[in-house]
Write an enzyme that holds these catalytic residues in place. Structure first.
Site, PDB file in Angstrom:
ATOM      1  N   GLU A  12       0.813  -1.213   0.000  1.00  0.00           N
ATOM      2  CA  GLU A  12       0.000   0.000   0.000  1.00  0.00           C
ATOM      3  C   GLU A  12       0.847   1.262   0.000  1.00  0.00           C
ATOM      4  O   GLU A  12       0.429   2.302  -0.510  1.00  0.00           O
ATOM      5  CB  GLU A  12      -0.928  -0.013   1.216  1.00  0.00           C
ATOM      6  CG  GLU A  12      -1.947  -1.139   1.184  1.00  0.00           C
ATOM      7  CD  GLU A  12      -2.678  -1.310   2.494  1.00  0.00           C
ATOM      8  OE1 GLU A  12      -3.859  -1.720   2.459  1.00  0.00           O
ATOM      9  OE2 GLU A  12      -2.078  -1.064   3.563  1.00  0.00           O
ATOM     10  N   GLY A  75     -12.076  -3.138   2.151  1.00  0.00           N
ATOM     11  CA  GLY A  75     -13.163  -4.001   1.710  1.00  0.00           C
ATOM     12  C   GLY A  75     -14.485  -3.263   1.749  1.00  0.00           C
ATOM     13  O   GLY A  75     -14.823  -2.623   2.740  1.00  0.00           O
ATOM     14  N   MET A 170      -8.768  -2.266   8.970  1.00  0.00           N
ATOM     15  CA  MET A 170      -8.276  -2.827  10.227  1.00  0.00           C
ATOM     16  C   MET A 170      -7.441  -1.829  11.036  1.00  0.00           C
ATOM     17  O   MET A 170      -6.814  -2.227  12.024  1.00  0.00           O
ATOM     18  CB  MET A 170      -7.473  -4.103   9.957  1.00  0.00           C
ATOM     19  CG  MET A 170      -8.298  -5.209   9.314  1.00  0.00           C
ATOM     20  SD  MET A 170      -7.344  -6.704   8.905  1.00  0.00           S
ATOM     21  CE  MET A 170      -6.944  -7.324  10.537  1.00  0.00           C
ATOM     22  N   GLU A 171      -7.430  -0.539  10.638  1.00  0.00           N
ATOM     23  CA  GLU A 171      -6.553   0.410  11.304  1.00  0.00           C
ATOM     24  C   GLU A 171      -7.155   1.779  11.608  1.00  0.00           C
ATOM     25  O   GLU A 171      -6.818   2.400  12.617  1.00  0.00           O
ATOM     26  CB  GLU A 171      -5.282   0.660  10.455  1.00  0.00           C
ATOM     27  CG  GLU A 171      -4.378  -0.525  10.265  1.00  0.00           C
ATOM     28  CD  GLU A 171      -4.801  -1.423   9.120  1.00  0.00           C
ATOM     29  OE1 GLU A 171      -4.458  -2.619   9.160  1.00  0.00           O
ATOM     30  OE2 GLU A 171      -5.476  -0.926   8.189  1.00  0.00           O
ATOM     31  N   ASP A 194     -11.704  -5.364  -2.485  1.00  0.00           N
ATOM     32  CA  ASP A 194     -12.582  -6.531  -2.420  1.00  0.00           C
ATOM     33  C   ASP A 194     -13.951  -6.107  -1.890  1.00  0.00           C
ATOM     34  O   ASP A 194     -14.098  -5.018  -1.345  1.00  0.00           O
ATOM     35  CB  ASP A 194     -11.991  -7.608  -1.503  1.00  0.00           C
ATOM     36  CG  ASP A 194     -11.722  -7.083  -0.099  1.00  0.00           C
ATOM     37  OD1 ASP A 194     -12.589  -7.251   0.768  1.00  0.00           O
ATOM     38  OD2 ASP A 194     -10.647  -6.489   0.119  1.00  0.00           O
TER      39      ASP A 194
END
Length: 231
Positions: A12, A75, A170-171, A194
């Site tokens: 990323e 996502g 997730m962050e 996704d």
């Protein structure tokens, strides 16, 4: 404006490293801080909320930031949003925190705010820059969890708790929570890798580079805008 761009994964951050010349100035655990110039830093955080929180604390202490930009892949909960599309959040929430037994809102850590909103001024600037640069982007709420969204039962539970949720990472909420202690604004601009559900892992692997590159172009337009503005 002094800006730090934070991404969890090497893939990323790669488009930024390929475009900017940077030098590593500090490293601990999964956190790597690279300096481009006095007003721009690239930061690898590692994956997950704990790594993100540690990263936020270290960079907020060391860099005297005006803005933290979280970026990378994400996502999507909205199947109609194409892979590679840009999403940015209007507020940060946790989608895997449940202290409702103590009368807290779902997603609210006890003794902390229920969410971390992005200011209307910053949101207006993001929309203006994307319009001027013909970048198609979608504004919506992004949730943060310590799970990749591939389990259908988990996805269903989150949809029930947050029906309007646009995407999941997730962050970002951990970054926003720690940065709020320092009164440093945070934005989250990511590319869709996704759609949540059982096929998400394979789709993620196939589209991580696309999502990362799309996010880079969107974030670079914001950096150019804010760093040419008078202080």
């Amino acid at each position: 404006m002094r800006i730090a761009v934070v991404a969890a994964m090497e893939e990323e951050l790669a488009p930024f490293r390929n475009f900017y010349t940077s030098t590593v100035i500090w490293q601990k655990g999964k956190t790597i801080i690279e300096k481009v110039h006095e007003d721009l830093y690239l930061v690898a955080s590692g994956i997950g909320k704990a790594n993100a929180a540690a990263t936020a604390a270290w960079i907020c202490e060391q860099l005297s930031l005006d803005l933290l930009i979280n970026t990378g892949s994400i996502g999507s909960f909205r199947k109609e949003l194409p892979l590679g599309s840009i999403v940015f959040t209007d507020r940060f929430v946790y989608s895997d925190v449940d202290a409702t037994g103590f009368d807290y809102a779902y997603g609210q850590i006890p003794q902390m705010p229920a969410d971390y909103p992005v200011s209307k001024t910053i949101l207006a600037a993001i929309k203006q820059v994307f319009t001027q640069n013909q970048i198609s982007a979608f504004q919506g709420t992004i949730g943060t969890a310590d799970s990749f969204m591939s389990d259908e039962l988990a996805v269903s539970a989150i949809k029930q708790a947050f029906p309007s949720l646009t995407a999941s990472d997730m962050e970002s909420c951990a970054l926003a929570q720690i940065a709020s202690f320092y009164e440093i604004p945070v934005i989250n601009v990511r590319g869709i890798s996704d759609h949540v559900g059982e096929h998400a892992p394979a789709t993620f692997d196939n589209n991580l580079e696309l999502a990362s590159n799309q996010a880079f172009h969107a974030v670079r337009s914001l950096i150019d805008f804010w760093q040419q503005e008078p202080n």
